[in-house]
Design a protein around this motif. Structure first.
Motif, PDB file in Angstrom:
ATOM      1  N   LEU A  66       0.837  -1.190   0.000  1.00 53.79           N
ATOM      2  CA  LEU A  66       0.000   0.000   0.000  1.00 53.79           C
ATOM      3  C   LEU A  66       0.880   1.250   0.000  1.00 53.79           C
ATOM      4  O   LEU A  66       1.848   1.339   0.759  1.00 53.79           O
ATOM      5  CB  LEU A  66      -0.911   0.013   1.225  1.00 53.79           C
ATOM      6  N   ASN A  67       0.521   2.190  -0.851  1.00 53.03           N
ATOM      7  CA  ASN A  67       1.291   3.428  -0.915  1.00 53.03           C
ATOM      8  C   ASN A  67       0.382   4.559  -1.392  1.00 53.03           C
ATOM      9  O   ASN A  67       0.461   5.011  -2.536  1.00 53.03           O
ATOM     10  CB  ASN A  67       2.494   3.284  -1.841  1.00 53.03           C
ATOM     11  N   GLY A  68      -0.520   4.997  -0.534  1.00 50.67           N
ATOM     12  CA  GLY A  68      -1.370   6.125  -0.854  1.00 50.67           C
ATOM     13  C   GLY A  68      -2.795   5.738  -1.181  1.00 50.67           C
ATOM     14  O   GLY A  68      -3.154   4.562  -1.248  1.00 50.67           O
ATOM     15  N   VAL A  69      -3.611   6.772  -1.401  1.00 45.74           N
ATOM     16  CA  VAL A  69      -5.027   6.609  -1.738  1.00 45.74           C
ATOM     17  C   VAL A  69      -5.263   7.222  -3.114  1.00 45.74           C
ATOM     18  O   VAL A  69      -4.935   8.391  -3.349  1.00 45.74           O
ATOM     19  CB  VAL A  69      -5.926   7.305  -0.693  1.00 45.74           C
ATOM     20  N   ARG A  70      -5.826   6.436  -4.012  1.00 45.42           N
ATOM     21  CA  ARG A  70      -6.086   6.902  -5.375  1.00 45.42           C
ATOM     22  C   ARG A  70      -7.444   7.593  -5.439  1.00 45.42           C
ATOM     23  O   ARG A  70      -8.453   7.060  -4.935  1.00 45.42           O
ATOM     24  CB  ARG A  70      -6.056   5.731  -6.360  1.00 45.42           C
ATOM     25  N   LEU A  71      -7.477   8.757  -6.065  1.00 46.96           N
ATOM     26  CA  LEU A  71      -8.705   9.533  -6.238  1.00 46.96           C
ATOM     27  C   LEU A  71      -9.150   9.421  -7.692  1.00 46.96           C
ATOM     28  O   LEU A  71      -8.548  10.030  -8.583  1.00 46.96           O
ATOM     29  CB  LEU A  71      -8.475  11.005  -5.875  1.00 46.96           C
ATOM     30  N   ARG A  72     -10.194   8.630  -7.931  1.00 42.14           N
ATOM     31  CA  ARG A  72     -10.681   8.466  -9.302  1.00 42.14           C
ATOM     32  C   ARG A  72     -11.607   9.637  -9.632  1.00 42.14           C
ATOM     33  O   ARG A  72     -12.614   9.858  -8.963  1.00 42.14           O
ATOM     34  CB  ARG A  72     -11.433   7.148  -9.443  1.00 42.14           C
ATOM     35  N   PRO A  73     -11.303  10.408 -10.684  1.00 40.78           N
ATOM     36  CA  PRO A  73     -12.113  11.587 -11.012  1.00 40.78           C
ATOM     37  C   PRO A  73     -13.415  11.227 -11.716  1.00 40.78           C
ATOM     38  O   PRO A  73     -13.515  10.202 -12.399  1.00 40.78           O
ATOM     39  CB  PRO A  73     -11.198  12.395 -11.930  1.00 40.78           C
TER      40      PRO A  73
END
Length: 243
Positions: A188-195
């Motif tokens: 895990l390396n961060g949170v993805r923000l799907r636009p």
């Protein structure tokens, strides 16, 4: 394209000029101090430090793989200094790994600058001036910019009613369609923000990661909790909805 705010030209009435001047003053002082310290470093032969440079390369690669335990929480602040203004919100501090990465990046710039100065001539009168200018520019890049960013914003990552800010970038809540955990090299390396609207070929932005002291699961839960009701962050204090 995902809504990204880096601030084209700041407004004269945004109330942040005192903060900008403070950050610039801190960056200038740190740059001058670093330059003066570098000028005291004696000239050396690159060949004599080849082993040290190789050890530094290996250490840098190992540090990039190292990840300390993350167990921090988003903290409520009444005044969060962001890109366009000051507002209440939840703030995540920089992790130990993030601080170490800052130091390593600065060390690389300084090391390259010192190596280049060894190739400069020593006899002409302008050589010392050129060395001063070169080391000053390296110090400005290595520690001046980092110091400015550290003093300019509140925390590395913040959740406010106007959006999610990571560093100097801001992502609007209205264009976040989905939140998912981001994996890199199987971890895990961060949170993805799907636009919601995606007109770019670039991958969806990722916030958090090893540079942030808040773990990904906790950060993703907080973003998901306020994604549809960011206005709740204007009324505080609030607690991050995290597991």
């Amino acid at each position: 394209m995902f809504s990204l705010r880096t601030g084209p030209l700041p407004r004269s009435d945004d109330g942040l000029w005192s903060r900008r001047l403070l950050a610039a003053s801190v960056a200038g002082a740190v740059t001058v101090a670093t330059t003066l310290a570098l000028l005291r470093v004696p000239r050396f032969e690159v060949e004599s430090f080849a082993c040290v440079l190789w050890l530094f390369v290996i250490l840098t690669a190992m540090l990039r793989r190292w990840r300390p335990h993350q167990d921090s929480r988003l903290v409520w602040r009444e005044r969060v200094v962001g890109v366009d203004g000051v507002e209440p919100g939840l703030v995540a501090r920089r992790s130990l790994a993030g601080w170490i990465d800052q130091v390593v990046r600065a060390a690389w710039v300084v090391a390259v600058a010192l190596i280049v100065t060894t190739l400069l001539p020593t006899d002409p009168p302008w050589a010392r001036t050129l060395r001063l200018v070169f080391l000053g520019a390296a110090a400005a890049v290595a520690v001046g910019v980092a110091s400015y960013r550290q003093a300019r914003f509140t925390g590395l990552l913040a959740l406010t009613a106007s959006g999610i800010r990571h560093g100097g970038r801001r992502y609007d809540w209205s264009n976040i369609d989905r939140v998912s955990l981001h994996r890199e090299d199987g971890r895990l390396n961060g949170v993805r923000l799907r636009p919601r609207v995606w007109r770019s070929l670039a991958p969806a932005p990722v916030v958090g990661g090893r540079d942030v002291a808040v773990p990904e699961v906790r950060l993703a839960a907080a973003i998901e909790a306020y994604r549809e009701r960011p206005q709740a962050l204007r009324v505080g204090p609030v607690r991050a909805c995290t597991p």
